[in-house]
Design a protein around this motif. Structure first.
Motif, PDB file in Angstrom:
ATOM      1  N   ASP A  48     -13.208  -2.196 -68.190  1.00 52.97           N
ATOM      2  CA  ASP A  48     -13.661  -0.859 -68.340  1.00 52.97           C
ATOM      3  C   ASP A  48     -13.255   0.213 -67.636  1.00 52.97           C
ATOM      4  N   CYS A  49     -12.682  -0.070 -66.421  1.00 44.96           N
ATOM      5  CA  CYS A  49     -12.510   1.116 -65.163  1.00 44.96           C
ATOM      6  C   CYS A  49     -10.891   1.567 -65.731  1.00 44.96           C
ATOM      7  N   THR A  50     -10.337   0.977 -66.575  1.00 48.27           N
ATOM      8  CA  THR A  50      -9.000   1.287 -66.791  1.00 48.27           C
ATOM      9  C   THR A  50      -8.859   2.455 -67.796  1.00 48.27           C
ATOM     10  N   ASN A  51     -10.106   3.002 -68.150  1.00 50.43           N
ATOM     11  CA  ASN A  51     -10.094   4.074 -69.101  1.00 50.43           C
ATOM     12  C   ASN A  51      -9.341   5.254 -68.611  1.00 50.43           C
ATOM     13  N   GLU A  52      -8.702   6.054 -69.054  1.00 53.77           N
ATOM     14  CA  GLU A  52      -7.872   7.110 -68.511  1.00 53.77           C
ATOM     15  C   GLU A  52      -8.879   8.150 -67.694  1.00 53.77           C
ATOM     16  N   SER A  53      -9.673   8.519 -68.041  1.00 47.96           N
ATOM     17  CA  SER A  53     -10.772   9.282 -67.474  1.00 47.96           C
ATOM     18  C   SER A  53     -11.277   9.024 -66.028  1.00 47.96           C
ATOM     19  N   VAL A  54     -11.787   7.490 -66.215  1.00 48.02           N
ATOM     20  CA  VAL A  54     -11.949   6.923 -65.105  1.00 48.02           C
ATOM     21  C   VAL A  54     -10.748   6.857 -63.874  1.00 48.02           C
ATOM     22  N   LEU A  55      -9.729   6.621 -64.342  1.00 45.89           N
ATOM     23  CA  LEU A  55      -8.390   6.544 -63.322  1.00 45.89           C
ATOM     24  C   LEU A  55      -8.222   7.914 -62.789  1.00 45.89           C
ATOM     25  N   ILE A  56      -8.376   8.885 -63.749  1.00 46.49           N
ATOM     26  CA  ILE A  56      -8.085  10.265 -63.280  1.00 46.49           C
ATOM     27  C   ILE A  56      -9.273  10.798 -62.300  1.00 46.49           C
ATOM     28  N   ASN A  57     -10.149  10.728 -62.455  1.00 49.64           N
ATOM     29  CA  ASN A  57     -11.701  11.038 -61.573  1.00 49.64           C
ATOM     30  C   ASN A  57     -11.448  10.165 -60.293  1.00 49.64           C
ATOM     31  N   ASN A  58     -10.718   8.689 -60.250  1.00 49.71           N
ATOM     32  CA  ASN A  58     -10.881   8.202 -58.939  1.00 49.71           C
ATOM     33  C   ASN A  58      -9.638   8.197 -58.346  1.00 49.71           C
ATOM     34  N   ASN A  59      -8.638   9.139 -58.856  1.00 48.72           N
ATOM     35  CA  ASN A  59      -7.224   9.337 -58.397  1.00 48.72           C
ATOM     36  C   ASN A  59      -6.479   8.196 -58.106  1.00 48.72           C
ATOM     37  N   ILE A  60      -6.599   7.184 -59.243  1.00 50.54           N
ATOM     38  CA  ILE A  60      -6.074   5.949 -59.051  1.00 50.54           C
ATOM     39  C   ILE A  60      -4.728   6.014 -59.835  1.00 50.54           C
ATOM     40  N   LYS A  61      -3.654   5.429 -58.830  1.00 50.41           N
ATOM     41  CA  LYS A  61      -2.310   5.858 -59.435  1.00 50.41           C
ATOM     42  C   LYS A  61      -1.628   4.322 -59.706  1.00 50.41           C
ATOM     43  N   HIS A  62      -2.229   3.127 -59.514  1.00 47.08           N
ATOM     44  CA  HIS A  62      -1.743   2.001 -59.727  1.00 47.08           C
ATOM     45  C   HIS A  62      -2.793   1.068 -60.265  1.00 47.08           C
ATOM     46  N   VAL A  63      -2.500   0.153 -61.275  1.00 51.57           N
ATOM     47  CA  VAL A  63      -3.475  -0.630 -61.851  1.00 51.57           C
ATOM     48  C   VAL A  63      -2.837  -2.253 -61.692  1.00 51.57           C
ATOM     49  N   LEU A  64      -3.346  -3.109 -61.353  1.00 54.34           N
ATOM     50  CA  LEU A  64      -3.126  -4.787 -61.222  1.00 54.34           C
ATOM     51  C   LEU A  64      -4.143  -5.171 -62.181  1.00 54.34           C
ATOM     52  N   SER A  65      -3.596  -5.690 -63.327  1.00 54.82           N
ATOM     53  CA  SER A  65      -4.225  -6.456 -64.344  1.00 54.82           C
ATOM     54  C   SER A  65      -4.113  -7.966 -64.357  1.00 54.82           C
ATOM     55  N   LEU A  66      -5.285  -8.762 -64.353  1.00 51.05           N
ATOM     56  CA  LEU A  66      -5.091 -10.096 -63.785  1.00 51.05           C
ATOM     57  C   LEU A  66      -5.826 -10.730 -65.167  1.00 51.05           C
ATOM     58  N   GLY A  67      -4.662 -11.366 -65.961  1.00 46.96           N
ATOM     59  CA  GLY A  67      -4.950 -12.101 -67.067  1.00 46.96           C
ATOM     60  C   GLY A  67      -5.361 -11.493 -68.410  1.00 46.96           C
ATOM     61  N   ILE A  68      -5.620 -10.200 -68.337  1.00 46.56           N
ATOM     62  CA  ILE A  68      -6.026  -9.258 -69.424  1.00 46.56           C
ATOM     63  C   ILE A  68      -5.181  -8.224 -69.407  1.00 46.56           C
ATOM     64  N   TYR A  69      -4.446  -7.657 -70.491  1.00 43.59           N
ATOM     65  CA  TYR A  69      -3.365  -6.465 -70.126  1.00 43.59           C
ATOM     66  C   TYR A  69      -4.283  -5.508 -71.312  1.00 43.59           C
ATOM     67  N   VAL A  70      -4.365  -4.395 -70.263  1.00 40.41           N
ATOM     68  CA  VAL A  70      -4.921  -3.085 -71.265  1.00 40.41           C
ATOM     69  C   VAL A  70      -3.961  -2.092 -70.763  1.00 40.41           C
ATOM     70  N   PRO A  71      -3.486  -1.389 -71.649  1.00 44.26           N
ATOM     71  CA  PRO A  71      -2.468  -0.348 -71.721  1.00 44.26           C
ATOM     72  C   PRO A  71      -3.143   0.726 -70.759  1.00 44.26           C
ATOM     73  N   VAL A  72      -2.212   1.527 -69.621  1.00 39.66           N
ATOM     74  CA  VAL A  72      -2.964   2.598 -69.096  1.00 39.66           C
ATOM     75  C   VAL A  72      -1.739   3.277 -69.003  1.00 39.66           C
ATOM     76  N   PRO A  73      -1.877   4.872 -68.868  1.00 35.78           N
ATOM     77  CA  PRO A  73      -0.812   5.831 -68.726  1.00 35.78           C
ATOM     78  C   PRO A  73      -0.262   5.903 -67.145  1.00 35.78           C
ATOM     79  N   ILE A  74      -0.341   4.898 -66.164  1.00 38.95           N
ATOM     80  CA  ILE A  74       0.076   4.921 -64.846  1.00 38.95           C
ATOM     81  C   ILE A  74       0.897   3.789 -64.527  1.00 38.95           C
ATOM     82  N   ASP A  75       1.369   3.730 -63.528  1.00 41.15           N
ATOM     83  CA  ASP A  75       1.963   2.259 -62.746  1.00 41.15           C
ATOM     84  C   ASP A  75       1.016   1.239 -63.160  1.00 41.15           C
TER      85      ASP A  75
END
Length: 191
Positions: A69-96
């Motif tokens: 659920d934390c991969t939501n674009e607004s959550v990533l932006i609000n927390n200034n997250i620039k990279h996402v490491l997805s383990l076992g489940i792929y959720v497309p995100v607009p960042i690295d």
């Protein structure tokens, strides 16, 4: 009296019971000594989580953990997250993003997983950029990787790393196989 006859005698004293069995597909049955009855087929064979778990937790500077659920674009932006490491489940995100296949099973060998994950996390942190590590629920695989990161790069013992991550996100619980493997590896020698 022989052992078999003693068992048969004791068996007659047992109270008859019914057992409710729930299959993965949600079908529920009542089993008794002589009968099996279907009682429900509209439930899931697991607990359904209906509340979003979309607040990433900062474990150490720049390292965040959470559920998918934390991969939501607004959550990533609000927390200034620039990279996402997805383990076992792929959720497309607009960042690295890096996807690493990892099953949440005690028999999963974590060393190949860690060889892929830990350098990715470390590069982001060395660049002073926030990285989110997530799996489906943010409980087992996510915590295993966060604990391993602390052991590898912060030279923490398994127990200290586990306590730190558990203190930040109480829901974490690496499966027993992950725990055993992490305990068997010396800090800073995971990869």
């Amino acid at each position: 009296m022989n052992f078999l006859k003693e068992l048969q005698k004791q068996r007659k004293k047992l109270k008859e019971t019914e057992t409710i069995v729930t299959n993965v597909d949600g079908k529920r049955f009542v089993e008794s000594k002589n009968d099996v009855k279907t009682i429900s087929s509209n439930m899931y064979g697991f607990v359904v989580d209906t509340k979003p778990d979309n607040v990433p937790i900062m474990v150490t500077e720049h390292l965040y953990i959470g559920s998918q659920d934390c991969t939501n674009e607004s959550v990533l932006i609000n927390n200034n997250i620039k990279h996402v490491l997805s383990l076992g489940i792929y959720v497309p995100v607009p960042i690295d993003q890096k996807f690493v296949d990892c099953l949440d099973l005690p028999e999963t060998d974590i060393k190949p997983v860690l060889r892929e994950c830990l350098p990715y996390i470390n590069v982001a942190i060395d660049s002073k950029e926030n990285v989110l590590v997530h799996c489906n629920a943010g409980v087992s695989r996510t915590s295993m990787v966060a604990i391993a990161y602390l052991m590898q790069y912060k030279n923490m013992s398994y127990d200290d790393a586990y306590e730190l991550v558990k203190d930040k996100r109480p829901a974490i619980q690496p499966n027993d196989g992950f725990k055993k493997q992490l305990r068997g590896i010396k800090p800073s020698e995971l990869i």
